[in-house]
Write an enzyme that holds these catalytic residues in place. Sequence first.
Site, PDB file in Angstrom:
ATOM      1  N   LEU A 268       0.804  -1.185  -0.072  1.00 16.49           N
ATOM      2  CA  LEU A 268       0.003   0.035   0.030  1.00 16.49           C
ATOM      3  C   LEU A 268       0.721   1.404   0.155  1.00 16.49           C
ATOM      4  CD1 LEU A 268      -2.745  -0.971   2.778  1.00 16.49           C
ATOM      5  CD2 LEU A 268      -2.820  -1.220   0.343  1.00 16.49           C
ATOM      6  N   GLY A 274       9.960   1.788   6.560  1.00 24.46           N
ATOM      7  CA  GLY A 274       9.446   0.409   6.101  1.00 24.46           C
ATOM      8  C   GLY A 274       8.250   0.699   5.181  1.00 24.46           C
ATOM      9  N   ASP A 381       4.219  12.591  16.302  1.00 22.19           N
ATOM     10  CA  ASP A 381       4.377  12.673  14.955  1.00 22.19           C
ATOM     11  C   ASP A 381       3.155  12.870  14.483  1.00 22.19           C
ATOM     12  OD1 ASP A 381       5.502  12.803  12.600  1.00 22.19           O
ATOM     13  OD2 ASP A 381       6.143  10.582  12.443  1.00 22.19           O
TER      14      ASP A 381
END
Length: 526
Positions: A268, A274, A381
């Site tokens: 996706l 990663g 974040d």
Amino acid sequence: MGGRSSCEDPGCPRDEERAPRMGCMKSKFLQVGGNTFSKTETSASPHCPVYVPDPTSTIKPGPNSHNSNTPGIREAGSEDIIVVALYDYEAIHHEDLSFQKGDQMVVLEESGEWWKARSLATRKEGYIPSNYVARVDSLETEEWFFKGISRKDAERQLLAPGNMLGSFMIRDSETTKGSYSLSVRDYDPRQGDTVKHYKIRTLDNGGFYISPRSTFSTLQELVDHYKKGNDGLCQKLSVPCMSSKPQKPWEKDAWEIPRESLKLEKKLGAGQFGEVWMATYNKHTKVAVKTMKPGSMSVEAFLAEANVMKTLQHDKLVKLHAVVTKEPIYIITEFMAKGSLLDFLKSDEGSKQPLPKLIDFSAQIAEGMAFIEQRNYIHRDLRAANILVSASLVCKIADFGLARVIEDNEYTAREGAKFPIKWTAPEAINFGSFTIKSDVWSFGILLMEIVTYGRIPYPGMSNPEVIRALERGYRMPRPENCPEELYNIMMRCWKNRPEERPTFEYIQSVLDDFYTATESQYQQQP
């Protein structure tokens, strides 16, 4: 089923800066074949695939459990807990019990999201998803009763496609414990589709009324009455609000899972640390899997943080299902069909969303952050790339707490190429001071991302230019399509002094009522 570990540490929701020892689940780290992995003290042999229990799981035996020595069990002869199925369920694990909508079962043990039960019809025993059943004769068996839903979520559901004029629900009152509210879909020539709310008041003898001239002994009678005619309500009640079958709970005792149980099917996206994949778990459950680059974090620190992240459960936070703790680390979460909010806003569908929908996205995110704030946690974040969107346009916060355990200098040092300078509060850039108030600053930037349909903040400026501009007191100007009231929230989020920034609880209350602040949220008695 093996032993389960429950969160017994009262310090689970912890202060903004935590000591290195985090998490609620006591794990041992073993060295097997050169790999470090974690297992609880009751796990099986290290050579077979290891399933480790969910750190949030607790067992509460039902009155019909056979273990009479278990603490908390009721005295013999106490009434059975009989539940009725609200939906069909097809067993997918060998210890599950299949059932059809309307089937009745007796609860033997209440254990987290899976309860052990016996079918009254077949006498078979097995585990059932607790969110698929309700106690017999309880209000939850009524299709028009929505338990534990907020006024704002009632509006979101009633205004969703598929509902009609007069669609309705009765829900628990948010303000008065033990009371109820009626929410009805209406149409207003000025506002378009809208939702009206009515307080259901209680009589001393236990009856109910909206208007004192019409009283009822049960809520069922009240609903039947207002289905025949509106009798002062905005609309005659038509059909219960549509509801979709809830997500099945994650498999029992499957927290640390073997990599072999996952089949990665479609990539996706790829991030700094990663990739994200759509995957199937054990051939039956669609999930999202975040695969972390080896070396991006320590297994021990990640697992400790993940054990805490698992305890943060809220409708507006992406559900963390499980982890693979051998490198490369895998993080398994619920699957969100529309992907990240950033990508969605830039898509054809997202770029057509009207301003009220953008405000609604913002309110949903503020609700999730208010929960994180209440639990004394920090995201670190917060930005549109870390918000995920469901098929029905529910926004959920992802990756909360993950930034804390990343060990990549490119990300952790402010000079690093991966450090999200444009979203980070000045005190966090300059002194590494991350608090819930630095999250509030980031939320202000996220609001700007939303209202500009995913535009990069501080367009045309490099990271060093942004730092210098902020030191001079510069703030992004108001975009043309941004209401003054929304821009005012952003400017308050960007106050230099962290203590002068608003709380997420306050931001949520303003955004929830952005278009209704001037009028009463509840209708007067008809």
